[in-house]
Design an enzyme around this catalytic site. Structure first.
Site, mmCIF file in Angstrom:
data_model
loop_
_atom_site.group_PDB
_atom_site.id
_atom_site.type_symbol
_atom_site.label_atom_id
_atom_site.label_comp_id
_atom_site.label_asym_id
_atom_site.label_seq_id
_atom_site.Cartn_x
_atom_site.Cartn_y
_atom_site.Cartn_z
ATOM 1 N N GLU A 103 3.828 -6.123 4.970
ATOM 2 C CA GLU A 103 3.056 -7.343 5.212
ATOM 3 C C GLU A 103 3.740 -7.818 6.613
ATOM 4 O O GLU A 103 4.955 -7.813 6.638
ATOM 5 C CB GLU A 103 3.308 -8.704 4.108
ATOM 6 C CG GLU A 103 2.758 -8.275 2.695
ATOM 7 C CD GLU A 103 1.317 -8.291 2.698
ATOM 8 O OE1 GLU A 103 0.813 -8.741 3.576
ATOM 9 O OE2 GLU A 103 0.744 -7.957 1.605
ATOM 10 N N SER B 115 11.706 -12.264 -4.372
ATOM 11 C CA SER B 115 12.963 -11.869 -5.062
ATOM 12 C C SER B 115 14.146 -12.590 -4.311
ATOM 13 O O SER B 115 13.863 -12.923 -3.104
ATOM 14 C CB SER B 115 12.989 -10.427 -5.098
ATOM 15 O OG SER B 115 13.477 -10.014 -3.796
ATOM 16 N N CYS C 212 0.717 -1.324 -0.033
ATOM 17 C CA CYS C 212 0.051 -0.067 -0.108
ATOM 18 C C CYS C 212 0.786 1.136 0.067
ATOM 19 O O CYS C 212 1.889 1.100 0.005
ATOM 20 C CB CYS C 212 -0.928 -0.035 1.476
ATOM 21 S SG CYS C 212 -1.808 -1.491 1.477
ATOM 22 N N ARG D 199 -4.817 1.377 -1.027
ATOM 23 C CA ARG D 199 -4.515 -0.093 -0.781
ATOM 24 C C ARG D 199 -4.531 -1.024 -2.091
ATOM 25 O O ARG D 199 -4.915 -0.773 -3.064
ATOM 26 C CB ARG D 199 -5.694 -0.446 0.140
ATOM 27 C CG ARG D 199 -5.715 -2.268 0.628
ATOM 28 C CD ARG D 199 -7.077 -2.613 0.997
ATOM 29 N NE ARG D 199 -6.858 -3.863 1.536
ATOM 30 C CZ ARG D 199 -7.830 -4.827 1.712
ATOM 31 N NH1 ARG D 199 -9.047 -4.408 1.392
ATOM 32 N NH2 ARG D 199 -7.628 -5.995 1.917
ATOM 33 N N LEU D 200 -3.455 -1.763 -2.178
ATOM 34 C CA LEU D 200 -3.421 -3.008 -2.786
ATOM 35 C C LEU D 200 -3.688 -3.918 -2.102
ATOM 36 O O LEU D 200 -3.041 -4.542 -1.323
ATOM 37 C CB LEU D 200 -1.702 -2.921 -3.491
ATOM 38 C CG LEU D 200 -1.405 -4.068 -4.244
ATOM 39 C CD1 LEU D 200 -2.431 -4.037 -5.623
ATOM 40 C CD2 LEU D 200 0.019 -4.195 -4.799
ATOM 41 N N SER D 201 -4.805 -4.623 -2.587
ATOM 42 C CA SER D 201 -5.236 -5.798 -1.665
ATOM 43 C C SER D 201 -4.549 -7.272 -1.843
ATOM 44 O O SER D 201 -4.545 -7.600 -2.993
ATOM 45 C CB SER D 201 -6.813 -6.078 -2.051
ATOM 46 O OG SER D 201 -7.490 -4.747 -1.761
#
Length: 627
Positions: A77, A360, A2, A50-52
């Protein structure tokens, strides 16, 4: 993943505008395209984009506790949130969502300012304690997530990206000349500085407390290399694999498509191999290559993809050199001249077509001494220890003066640079070898008025501050610590964060799990760097997992052919910006011209210096910085 932003007025009662919060949040909408949220209380305003990823239906922010006395906006996260949640439920905390964000609120109720020590993950957090009218701004241990702030004694303005802060009226835009000097040495601006004097960065592993009493910075985590526990190599290898398995496992939680970057190097291959073992299903992997074979790793990526049976996607990129630069200038906020941002941008663009989250391999070189420069630093330091400085300085300076410059040769044959380094102390020599623009050239490049304002400031002190904190450690371990505190968070992780979030892609780095990092740091440097082989113990641990061809391949940088670009694709545009438009009044014009001519005539490879100058010039034009 986010974007967060907000304003804290120290004086209660001073009103805040919801329109201002919207402007700040909209500026970073690429970080969170799914939804926006706002909260205003007691002269504090919080904004969230927000990126859900987790709890798609319930994880809205800003988020509060039961009595609305604690509010939080959060970017990142928390991988151990379920474990933390279970413990909090046993203490009668009531949860309204399944999100990791809500754990932060209730854990703060239990632990207060110690909350951040319990979080395992990547994060930038703004937490408002309404009862104490106190704002906490915290950043994860290694700096995966960014957090900027402006404080003038009356208010704090904070955001995930600096452009969001600049959306607030009357934020001063005077350039910090120390930061400018740092940029031309390192290609980036090291925290806590930003390119603007009025904007700072929260340091990794730190949090800031803002209250009636002012602003206070506190550290909650650090790392030490070369603790030298007494274990056998077999035990070290077993511990590495077990810790890597756990770090990858907890990063597989997602309610949206998840995959991985795959360059074909040891680090990304190790992550992908562990993903395959844990899931038992084909992973989604993405790679990019270039027409220039000196910059192409697709054959190795294909080999690894075939080995684990991944659903592999790749593209051969033919970059729009001019077009990509404008995008990079906008997304990076400050001047940033690591040219590997270009392939990072393209591989993020490709990955986003197939997944929302990508793992990554970042961090392996710093943790296991994988960079080639560590080999040279070890050898040079052994020579330094044989001869005192008063002998080395005149001897090697004389040799450096006599020896020809050979930019085109591998470093093992570039004795001039080695002789110069040996005439200095360890950290001063390392600074010179790492400098994008060597100190003598930087002195000529920066305008005399800038030097006068610097008043003797030397960018080597950025590295020295960390180097001096670990006196007595192995020389390689000391340089690893310096890199983990500077190059890793301020170059590598900035590069990945901005490039991936430009495409609304979340990137997770298992090798930068703090417990995995602490394990790696405790391994003796002699097991990491053995002769000319870096990552020795890491490769040994992976010997039954990765193909021989990948474990023993030559290291290849993640770069683009900018030296050629300045003679072809970028030549006209660069010339126009440097010599035909409004000239940069912070640089010395004749020196810029000399650097340009030397490169165009083939006398010297000045690609790095030209890229650094160009990115600064374009940034200053775009963000209308003042002096």
């Amino acid at each position: 993943m986010c974007g967060i932003a907000g304003v804290y007025n120290v004086e209660v009662g001073k009103p805040l505008s919801i329109d201002l919060l919207r402007d700040m949040a909209d500026t970073i909408s690429h970080r969170g395209p799914d939804e926006a949220g706002y909260h205003i209380q007691n002269s504090v305003g919080l904004a969230h984009r927000r990126l859900s990823i987790i709890d798609l239906e319930g994880g809205h922010q800003p988020l509060t506790n039961e009595d609305q006395s604690v509010w939080v906006v959060f970017n990142g996260e928390i991988y151990n949130f379920q474990e933390l949640r279970d413990g909090l439920v046993k203490k009668n905390h009531v949860f309204k969502t399944r999100s990791d964000t809500e754990v932060i609120v209730h854990l703060y109720e239990e632990k207060g300012e110690d909350v951040f020590q319990y979080l395992r993950g990547m994060f930038a957090i703004a937490l408002y304690d309404a009862r104490r009218h106190k704002l906490l701004l915290a950043r994860d241990r290694v700096g995966k997530k960014p957090l900027f702030y402006h404080y003038d004694g009356k208010r704090v303005v904070f955001a995930s990206e600096m452009k969001s802060i600049l959306a607030v009226p009357n934020i001063p835009r005077e350039i910090d000349f120390q930061a400018l000097s740092d940029y031309f040495s390192f290609l980036y601006v090291p925290a806590p500085k930003s390119i603007f004097r009025a904007v700072r960065k929260v340091l990794p592993g730190h949090y800031i407390v803002v209250s009636y009493h002012g602003i206070q910075e506190k550290q909650y985590w650090d790392i030490r290399f070369d603790k030298d526990k007494s274990l056998s190599e077999k035990q070290w290898c077993e511990n590495i694999i077990e810790s890597l398995r756990e770090a990858v496992r907890i990063r597989l939680i997602s309610e949206v498509p998840l995959g991985a970057f795959l360059s074909g190097g040891v680090d990304s291959s190790a992550v992908v191999a562990m993903m395959a073992r844990l899931t038992g299903e084909p992973a989604i992997t993405t790679s990019i290559g270039f027409d220039d074979k000196d910059y192409d790793e697709l054959n190795y990526a294909r080999l690894m993809a075939s080995r684990v049976g991944s659903r592999h996607f790749e593209e051969v990129v033919r970059p729009d050199a001019v077009g990509i630069i404008d995008k990079l200038v906008w997304h990076y906020d400050e001047p940033f001249a690591d040219s590997s941002a270009v392939p990072t941008y393209y591989v993020s663009q490709l990955a986003r077509k197939h997944v929302t989250v990508a793992l990554s391999g970042d961090g392996g070189d710093e943790l296991f001494a994988g960079y080639r420069r560590y080999v040279f630093e070890k050898r040079e330091q052994q020579l330094r220890q044989c001869l005192p400085l008063f002998i080395r300085r005149p001897l090697f300076r004389s040799l450096a003066t006599l020896y020809p410059k050979a930019d085109w040769a591998p470093r093992v044959f570039r004795w001039k640079a080695t002789f110069e380094s040996l005439s200095y102390s360890h950290i001063d020599g390392y600074f010179r070898s790492m400098s994008a623009v060597r100190p003598e050239l930087k002195y000529s490049l920066l305008h005399p008025d800038v030097h006068a304002s610097l008043n003797g400031y030397d960018s080597v002190d950025v590295l020295r501050a960390y180097y001096d904190k670990v006196q007595g450690a192995d020389p390689v371990a000391r340089i690893q610590y310096v890199d983990v505190k500077t190059y890793l968070p301020d170059d590598i992780l900035v590069k990945v964060d901005r490039a991936s979030m430009a495409h609304s892609l979340e990137v997770r780095a298992p090798l930068l799990d703090h417990r995995f990092m602490e394990l790696a740091a405790s391994i003796p440097a002699s097991l990491k760097l053995h002769g000319q082989t870096g990552k020795r113990i890491f490769k040994q641990a992976l010997s039954g997992i990765l193909p021989h061809e990948i474990l023993n391949r030559s290291k290849m940088g993640f770069g683009v052919p900018i030296a050629q670009w300045f003679k072809t694709d970028l030549k006209a545009m660069t010339y126009a910006h440097l010599f035909e438009g409004s000239s940069c009044n912070l640089l010395h014009g004749p020196t810029v011209r000399r650097i340009w001519d030397e490169h165009q005539k083939g006398f010297r490879n000045r690609a790095t210096e030209l890229w650094t100058i160009l990115m600064f010039q374009l940034w200053q034009n775009r963000f209308r910085a003042s002096t």
